[in-house]
Design a protein around this motif. Sequence first.
Motif, short mmCIF file in Angstrom:
data_model
loop_
_atom_site.label_atom_id
_atom_site.label_comp_id
_atom_site.label_asym_id
_atom_site.label_seq_id
_atom_site.Cartn_x
_atom_site.Cartn_y
_atom_site.Cartn_z
N LEU A 42 18.38 29.79 29.58
CA LEU A 42 17.66 29.57 28.41
C LEU A 42 16.24 28.78 28.48
N ARG A 43 16.40 27.98 29.61
CA ARG A 43 15.17 26.75 30.00
C ARG A 43 14.20 27.80 30.56
N GLY A 44 12.83 27.40 30.43
CA GLY A 44 11.92 28.25 31.14
C GLY A 44 11.01 29.01 30.21
N LYS A 45 10.20 29.96 30.87
CA LYS A 45 9.43 30.71 30.22
C LYS A 45 9.78 32.04 29.90
N HIS A 46 9.80 32.58 28.68
CA HIS A 46 10.35 33.81 28.29
C HIS A 46 9.18 34.72 27.38
N ARG A 47 9.62 36.01 27.19
CA ARG A 47 8.63 36.73 26.28
C ARG A 47 9.22 36.63 25.10
N PHE A 48 8.29 37.06 24.14
CA PHE A 48 8.70 36.61 22.61
C PHE A 48 7.92 37.71 21.60
N GLN A 49 8.57 38.30 20.84
CA GLN A 49 7.88 38.89 19.82
C GLN A 49 8.44 38.96 18.26
N LEU A 50 7.48 39.06 17.41
CA LEU A 50 7.85 39.26 15.94
C LEU A 50 7.83 40.69 15.88
N HIS A 51 8.75 41.40 15.40
CA HIS A 51 8.77 43.13 15.44
C HIS A 51 7.57 43.70 14.79
N TRP A 52 7.09 43.06 13.68
CA TRP A 52 6.01 43.85 12.88
C TRP A 52 4.56 43.54 13.51
N ILE A 53 4.61 42.67 14.47
CA ILE A 53 3.21 42.44 15.27
C ILE A 53 3.16 43.40 16.47
N SER A 54 4.39 43.57 17.20
CA SER A 54 4.25 44.30 18.18
C SER A 54 5.28 45.65 18.59
N TRP A 55 6.21 45.76 17.71
CA TRP A 55 7.28 46.63 17.75
C TRP A 55 7.47 47.07 19.18
N GLY A 56 7.81 46.14 20.23
CA GLY A 56 8.18 46.29 21.38
C GLY A 56 7.45 46.98 22.32
N LYS A 57 6.24 46.76 22.09
CA LYS A 57 4.95 46.89 23.11
C LYS A 57 5.01 45.83 24.00
N TRP A 58 5.39 45.68 25.26
CA TRP A 58 5.35 44.71 26.21
C TRP A 58 4.26 44.01 26.34
N ALA A 59 3.13 44.88 26.17
CA ALA A 59 1.53 44.17 26.41
C ALA A 59 1.27 43.30 25.35
N ASP A 60 2.11 43.58 24.23
CA ASP A 60 1.49 42.70 23.22
C ASP A 60 2.53 41.48 22.89
N LEU A 61 3.49 41.36 23.57
CA LEU A 61 4.28 40.14 23.39
C LEU A 61 3.80 38.96 23.55
N GLY A 62 4.35 37.85 22.87
CA GLY A 62 3.77 36.61 23.16
C GLY A 62 4.69 35.76 24.27
N ASN A 63 4.37 34.56 24.30
CA ASN A 63 5.23 33.74 25.18
C ASN A 63 5.94 32.58 24.63
N LEU A 64 7.01 32.33 24.92
CA LEU A 64 8.13 31.34 24.56
C LEU A 64 8.30 30.46 25.85
N THR A 65 8.60 29.15 25.55
CA THR A 65 8.68 28.29 26.59
C THR A 65 9.98 27.30 25.95
N VAL A 66 10.97 27.15 26.60
CA VAL A 66 11.99 25.96 26.28
C VAL A 66 12.27 25.03 27.15
N VAL A 67 12.04 23.74 26.86
CA VAL A 67 12.26 22.64 27.96
C VAL A 67 13.38 21.66 27.28
N ASP A 68 13.65 20.91 28.28
CA ASP A 68 14.67 19.88 28.18
C ASP A 68 14.18 18.47 27.97
N ARG A 69 14.07 18.00 27.13
CA ARG A 69 13.61 16.55 26.77
C ARG A 69 14.57 15.67 26.56
#
Length: 89
Positions: A42-69
């Motif tokens: 879970l920790r680290g960088k991942h790809r992220f999408q809201l389906h009605w923005i990209s509908w699974g198109k990898w080029a349009d995915l956003g970024n998600l970062t999870v950190v332990d503080r």
Amino acid sequence: MQISRVISLVLLLALGTVTLFGQTAASSDKTEINDSVAATQLRGKHRFQLHWISWGKWADLGNLTVVDRQGVLSFKARQAKAGDYVEIE
């Protein structure tokens, strides 16, 4: 890690103890994950999408970062395309 798993984990975190709007959770609040392998994935960088923005198109995915503080997992994500966007912090 599949996008749907990441989003599911993010939503689970949102329902639990997380930091909101840049504020740190109280020192007694900790994110509890019972599976150390899952916590590591879970920790680290991942790809992220809201389906009605990209509908699974990898080029349009956003970024998600999870950190332990200090025992509290927090996440930050952003996806944008053609004036539509989603941000999670």
